[in-house]
Structure formats: C-alpha cells, structure tokens
Write a protein that holds these residues in place. Structure first.
Motif, short mmCIF file in Angstrom:
data_model
loop_
_atom_site.label_atom_id
_atom_site.label_comp_id
_atom_site.label_asym_id
_atom_site.label_seq_id
_atom_site.Cartn_x
_atom_site.Cartn_y
_atom_site.Cartn_z
N UNK A 4 52.95 45.06 21.17
CA UNK A 4 52.91 45.80 22.42
C UNK A 4 51.56 46.49 22.54
N UNK A 5 51.26 46.94 23.72
CA UNK A 5 50.07 47.75 23.93
C UNK A 5 50.37 49.16 23.44
N UNK A 6 49.50 49.73 22.60
CA UNK A 6 49.77 51.10 22.10
C UNK A 6 49.88 52.10 23.24
N UNK A 7 50.59 53.19 23.00
CA UNK A 7 50.77 54.24 24.02
C UNK A 7 49.48 55.00 24.30
N UNK A 8 48.58 55.06 23.32
CA UNK A 8 47.31 55.76 23.51
C UNK A 8 46.42 54.97 24.46
N UNK A 9 45.60 55.71 25.19
CA UNK A 9 44.68 55.08 26.15
C UNK A 9 43.26 55.35 25.70
N UNK A 10 42.67 54.39 24.99
CA UNK A 10 41.31 54.51 24.50
C UNK A 10 40.38 53.65 25.34
N UNK A 11 39.08 53.97 25.35
CA UNK A 11 38.13 53.16 26.12
C UNK A 11 38.19 51.69 25.72
N UNK A 12 38.01 50.83 26.69
CA UNK A 12 38.05 49.38 26.50
C UNK A 12 36.97 48.92 25.53
N UNK A 13 37.34 48.02 24.63
CA UNK A 13 36.42 47.49 23.63
C UNK A 13 35.40 46.57 24.29
N UNK A 14 34.13 46.78 23.96
CA UNK A 14 33.06 45.94 24.48
C UNK A 14 32.93 44.64 23.67
N UNK A 15 32.20 43.71 24.23
CA UNK A 15 32.04 42.41 23.58
C UNK A 15 30.67 42.22 22.95
N UNK A 33 31.81 49.77 20.33
CA UNK A 33 31.10 49.61 21.59
C UNK A 33 32.11 49.65 22.74
N UNK A 34 31.87 50.51 23.74
CA UNK A 34 32.74 50.57 24.93
C UNK A 34 32.24 49.54 25.94
N UNK A 35 33.16 48.82 26.55
CA UNK A 35 32.82 47.80 27.54
C UNK A 35 32.06 48.40 28.72
N UNK A 36 31.07 47.67 29.26
CA UNK A 36 30.33 48.16 30.43
C UNK A 36 31.24 48.50 31.61
N UNK A 37 32.32 47.75 31.82
CA UNK A 37 33.22 48.03 32.94
C UNK A 37 33.94 49.36 32.77
N UNK A 38 33.96 49.88 31.54
CA UNK A 38 34.56 51.19 31.26
C UNK A 38 33.50 52.27 31.13
N UNK A 39 32.27 51.95 31.50
CA UNK A 39 31.20 52.92 31.48
C UNK A 39 30.20 52.76 30.36
N UNK A 40 30.47 51.86 29.41
CA UNK A 40 29.55 51.64 28.29
C UNK A 40 29.52 52.82 27.35
N UNK A 41 28.78 52.65 26.27
CA UNK A 41 28.64 53.73 25.29
C UNK A 41 29.36 53.42 24.00
N UNK A 117 30.69 58.80 23.91
CA UNK A 117 29.43 59.04 24.61
C UNK A 117 29.08 57.83 25.46
N UNK A 118 28.30 58.05 26.48
CA UNK A 118 27.79 56.96 27.32
C UNK A 118 26.39 56.55 26.85
N UNK A 119 25.93 57.21 25.81
CA UNK A 119 24.62 56.94 25.22
C UNK A 119 24.55 55.49 24.70
N UNK A 120 23.41 54.86 24.85
CA UNK A 120 23.20 53.52 24.34
C UNK A 120 22.74 53.59 22.89
N UNK A 121 23.59 53.16 21.98
CA UNK A 121 23.28 53.13 20.56
C UNK A 121 24.25 52.17 19.89
N UNK A 122 24.02 51.90 18.63
CA UNK A 122 24.93 51.01 17.92
C UNK A 122 26.11 51.82 17.37
#
Length: 133
Positions: A4-15, A33-41, A117-122
């Motif tokens: 199932x999808x977990x109950x927690x809502x975390x930022x979407x995983x980036x690719x 890495x947060x997906x760009x569609x979720x704001x990146x970061x 963070x929305x900061x661009x870093x690894x």
C-alpha cells in the motif's frame, strides 16, 4: 503479503540521483532528490528504531523481479511479509523505496522528515551538512 501507499506524505522522489544513507546502528537518515514536479531540491527522512535495512542494486527496470512489492520512484509499505514476522510483537513497518539504480528495504518503527530544501545540491552534500551542523 500486500502493499500500500504509506500514510505519510513525503516529497516525490526524483529520477536524477540515487540516495545517500547514514545509519548509526539505531536510526537511519535517507537523503534523496525531490522530483522537479514537486519543486525540486532535497529531502532527508529519519527512520527510527531500524531493525534491518538493505540497499540493493535493483533499478526500475528490474522491479518486476523483486521479491517484495516495489513501485518505481516511490515509497511502498509492505504488509504481512516474512520480513517482519519474527519481530511481530514490536509492530514494525516494512517499506521498499525505489530510486534510479537502487532499491532500499527498511524495517523500522517510525519515520519523519527532518530536512527539506529547494536548494540544488546532491543528496550526499545535504546529508553531510545535516550531520555536521
């Protein structure tokens, strides 16, 4: 065994990036890495009371052959599996988490986001910064 999808809502995983992981013998930090569609970061999750974890070299194309249900670039909670049977009294949770070239399996008691963070870093740069501040 069901997933199932977990109950927690975390930022979407980036690719773009694979995660960075730090485990101190009890708790685990997972920086991703947060997906760009979720704001990146970058997001960092803290898993508490970790009983077991694995980082396996299974990429998104190999997920159909994975032993446990795993959704591409997503968090999947696996219920009633053999992975948690011997710790049933502790009511552990079992997640699989998919990234580009690795899949993380983790058995734990609780999880929360500790950094975003929305900061661009690894993911590794963000994790080192969090650990050294």
């Amino acid at each position: 065994m069901e997933s199932k999808t977990p109950q927690e809502d975390f930022p979407t995983i980036g690719t773009n990036e694979n995660p960075a992981i730090f485990f101190d013998g009890s708790d685990l930090l997972l920086s991703y890495d947060i997906a760009p569609v979720a704001g990146g970061g970058i997001a960092i999750l803290k898993f508490f009371d970790v009983i077991h974890f694995e980082k396996n070299p299974i990429n998104v194309e190999g997920l159909r052959d994975a032993k446990y249900p795993t959704n591409a670039w997503d968090f999947t909670e696996v219920c009633d599996s053999d992975r948690t049977a011997k710790w049933k009294a502790l009511s552990p949770r079992f997640w699989t988490i998919s990234f580009n070239d690795v899949t993380v399996e983790i058995i734990f008691s609780e999880v929360q986001i500790v950094y975003e963070t929305r900061r661009t870093e690894s993911p590794s740069e963000a994790l080192v910064r969090l650990l050294t501040t």
